[in-house]
Design a protein around this motif. Structure first.
Motif, short mmCIF file in Angstrom:
data_model
loop_
_atom_site.label_atom_id
_atom_site.label_comp_id
_atom_site.label_asym_id
_atom_site.label_seq_id
_atom_site.Cartn_x
_atom_site.Cartn_y
_atom_site.Cartn_z
N ASP A 1 0.85 -1.19 0.00
CA ASP A 1 0.00 0.00 0.00
C ASP A 1 0.89 1.25 0.00
O ASP A 1 1.50 1.59 1.00
CB ASP A 1 -0.90 -0.01 1.24
N TRP A 2 0.95 1.91 -1.13
CA TRP A 2 1.80 3.10 -1.24
C TRP A 2 1.39 4.21 -0.28
O TRP A 2 2.22 5.01 0.13
CB TRP A 2 1.77 3.61 -2.68
N VAL A 3 0.12 4.29 0.06
CA VAL A 3 -0.31 5.34 0.98
C VAL A 3 0.33 5.14 2.34
O VAL A 3 0.69 6.10 3.02
CB VAL A 3 -1.85 5.37 1.09
N LEU A 4 0.52 3.89 2.74
CA LEU A 4 1.21 3.61 4.00
C LEU A 4 2.68 4.03 3.92
O LEU A 4 3.27 4.46 4.92
CB LEU A 4 1.10 2.13 4.36
N THR A 5 3.27 3.90 2.73
CA THR A 5 4.64 4.37 2.55
C THR A 5 4.70 5.89 2.72
O THR A 5 5.60 6.42 3.37
CB THR A 5 5.17 3.98 1.16
N VAL A 6 3.75 6.59 2.13
CA VAL A 6 3.69 8.04 2.29
C VAL A 6 3.51 8.39 3.76
O VAL A 6 4.16 9.31 4.28
CB VAL A 6 2.55 8.64 1.44
N LYS A 7 2.63 7.66 4.45
CA LYS A 7 2.43 7.91 5.88
C LYS A 7 3.72 7.72 6.65
O LYS A 7 4.06 8.54 7.53
CB LYS A 7 1.35 6.97 6.42
N ARG A 8 4.46 6.66 6.37
CA ARG A 8 5.70 6.40 7.09
C ARG A 8 6.70 7.52 6.86
O ARG A 8 7.37 7.98 7.79
CB ARG A 8 6.29 5.06 6.66
N LEU A 9 6.81 7.97 5.62
CA LEU A 9 7.76 9.04 5.31
C LEU A 9 7.38 10.34 6.01
O LEU A 9 8.24 11.03 6.57
CB LEU A 9 7.82 9.26 3.80
#
Length: 489
Positions: free
Chosen positions: A397-405
């Motif tokens: 889930d790329w949105v979770l990657t954005v959240k982590r960043l």
């Protein structure tokens, strides 16, 4: 919430056009440029009025915060600090109370995000008394500004005033509602955060429905005898393929499925480009031979598309020259979302700012096909190697990657820059952030997205369209986006 959306007029050029027309006072007095009336910018005067109304209360708020400090009422001190920083982002007392420290580069960094607590709760009645004496007159002075929607330029100022009042009256349901918040399980969250998982799942369900409908429709298309291995024709478009019939039908199903998903996700009706033809060839070499077989194509356009694995031969003819089947369908979907379909209500996604056409195109393509290939941005590396590893997994889930960043690593979205980047200037990092921001609108605020696109299609530039659609500016959008990521489960 800098300009430069792909195929839209850059701000410098727009201003030169105004000056060339002898309309140096248009921006101040109003008028019309192109299709959109120019609204006089009253923000400077409006901001001055707000600042004058706030100024007498700054010292009083600082004194109230100091009393909270001495009384160990740290929750209330944080409320005061938040309001002070909305009035003056460099207020040193407010920064200190919220655990910020000034860095060598003069920026602020928060050293801890641990929750605050109250030690002497018996002093809360005294807090209420002191709060009312200072803050009630402040609310009386500021609330009239919320109703003064003089023009779109003041939207950000009005939003900041509203958030200041919310900080000082955190339990006021009316203010929270006006600020776009909702009480869920005893906690105020953004309305776009409520039921987010269900709304993201709904987009996936739309995609599944689109695929279920499109696949048999493509399989049943009549085939005409021609020079091609397969020729599929519908009432809306024709697909000529030099690949076997099954490959041609997969491309046709993607064209139809992308249109159906676009309609469902945005809640609009769409049309294909009139006379749409999709040419499917095996590789770049065949794509170039097809290009060379059309002498009517201008030299400039021929040069710009030569060597590409997908391109528009002219306004109605799309060429797909991908060898890899997954890349072929991904590219087909992206071009369909961006340009092959359009809506009378919201225009073409391609004509929206670069972040929106790229982010929404990738998000919807992944929902439909499970692939996310950054075909429209520069081929660069992600700045964070861990991102490259995560995103190599097609199911992540790329949105979770954005959240982590953003939430865990503190990477600023910097939406003022992102929302002004032309599509062909975006890096993979920009594309990733655009993906997250597009998800914010598609899943969290689809109605506002539809209105935003409609205004953009009518010729409004992005910041004006954002203010008129969402009543915020880009700085407030960035704050809401970061909060949305924090609230995401």
């Amino acid at each position: 919430m800098a300009r430069g959306p792909f195929r839209r007029t850059a701000p410098g050029l727009a201003l030169l056009a105004v000056l060339a027309l002898g309309a140096t006072d248009v921006l101040a007095k109003g008028g019309t440029i192109g299709r959109v009336p120019v609204v006089p910018d009253t923000s400077a005067g409006f901001a001055s009025e707000v600042a004058k109304a706030e100024e007498p209360f700054i010292a009083q708020l600082e004194q109230l915060g100091q009393w909270c400090e001495a009384s160990t009422l740290f929750i209330e001190r944080a409320q005061v600090a938040e309001a002070l920083l909305l009035i003056d982002s460099d207020n040193e007392k407010g920064r200190a109370w919220l655990r910020f420290k000034r860095q060598k580069d003069r920026t602020w960094k928060q050293t801890s995000t641990k929750p605050f607590f109250d030690e002497k709760k018996e002093l809360l009645p005294e807090w209420e008394k002191r709060h009312a004496e200072i803050v009630d007159p402040m609310r009386e002075a500021l609330e009239p500004f919320l109703a003064r929607a003089e023009d779109w330029h003041t939207a950000g100022i009005r939003d900041r005033v509203l958030r200041t009042l919310v900080a000082l009256y955190p339990d006021d349901e009316g203010l929270r509602d006006r600020s776009g918040e909702k009480l869920v399980d005893g906690r105020w969250i953004l309305k776009e955060s409520a039921d987010l998982a269900a709304r993201r799942r709904r987009i996936r369900e739309f995609a599944a429905e689109a695929k279920k409908t499109a696949k048999p429709a493509a399989a049943a298309l009549p085939q005409k005898t021609s020079e091609y291995a397969a020729c599929l024709a519908t009432a809306d478009f024709t697909l000529n393929s030099r690949l076997p019939l099954a490959d041609a039908q997969a491309v046709a199903a993607t064209v139809m499925g992308a249109r159906l998903l676009y309609e469902k996700a945005l809640g609009v009706s769409t049309q294909y480009r009139k006379g749409l033809i999709v040419d499917v060839v095996a590789n770049v070499r065949e794509g170039e031979r097809l290009l060379d077989s059309h002498p009517e194509v201008s030299d400039g356009h021929r040069k710009s598309v030569r060597g590409l694995t997908s391109y528009w031969l002219d306004r109605t003819r799309l060429v797909i020259a991908k060898e890899d089947p997954a890349e072929r369908l991904d590219s087909t979907a992206r071009h369909t979302f961006a340009s092959a379909v359009w809506s009378p209500d919201v225009g073409r996604l391609f004509d929206a700012p670069g972040w929106l056409s790229e982010g929404a195109g990738m998000y919807l393509t992944h929902a439909l096909l499970g692939t996310r290939l950054t075909v429209f941005v520069k081929e660069t590396r992600y700045a964070d190697d861990s991102v490259s590893r995560e995103l190599a997994d097609g199911g992540y889930d790329w949105v979770l990657t954005v959240k982590r960043l953003v939430v865990e690593k503190g990477v600023a979205p910097n939406l003022r820059v992102l929302t002004g980047l032309p599509l062909n200037s975006m890096t993979k990092d920009d594309g990733l952030m655009a993906y997250g921001l597009a998800a914010y609108f598609l899943a969290g605020r689809p109605e506002d997205l539809r209105e935003l696109l409609a205004r953009l299609a009518k010729g409004h530039e992005f910041h004006e369209a954002l203010a008129l659609s969402c009543n915020i500016d880009v700085e407030a959008l960035e704050g809401r986006f970061v909060r949305w990521l924090r609230e995401m489960k």
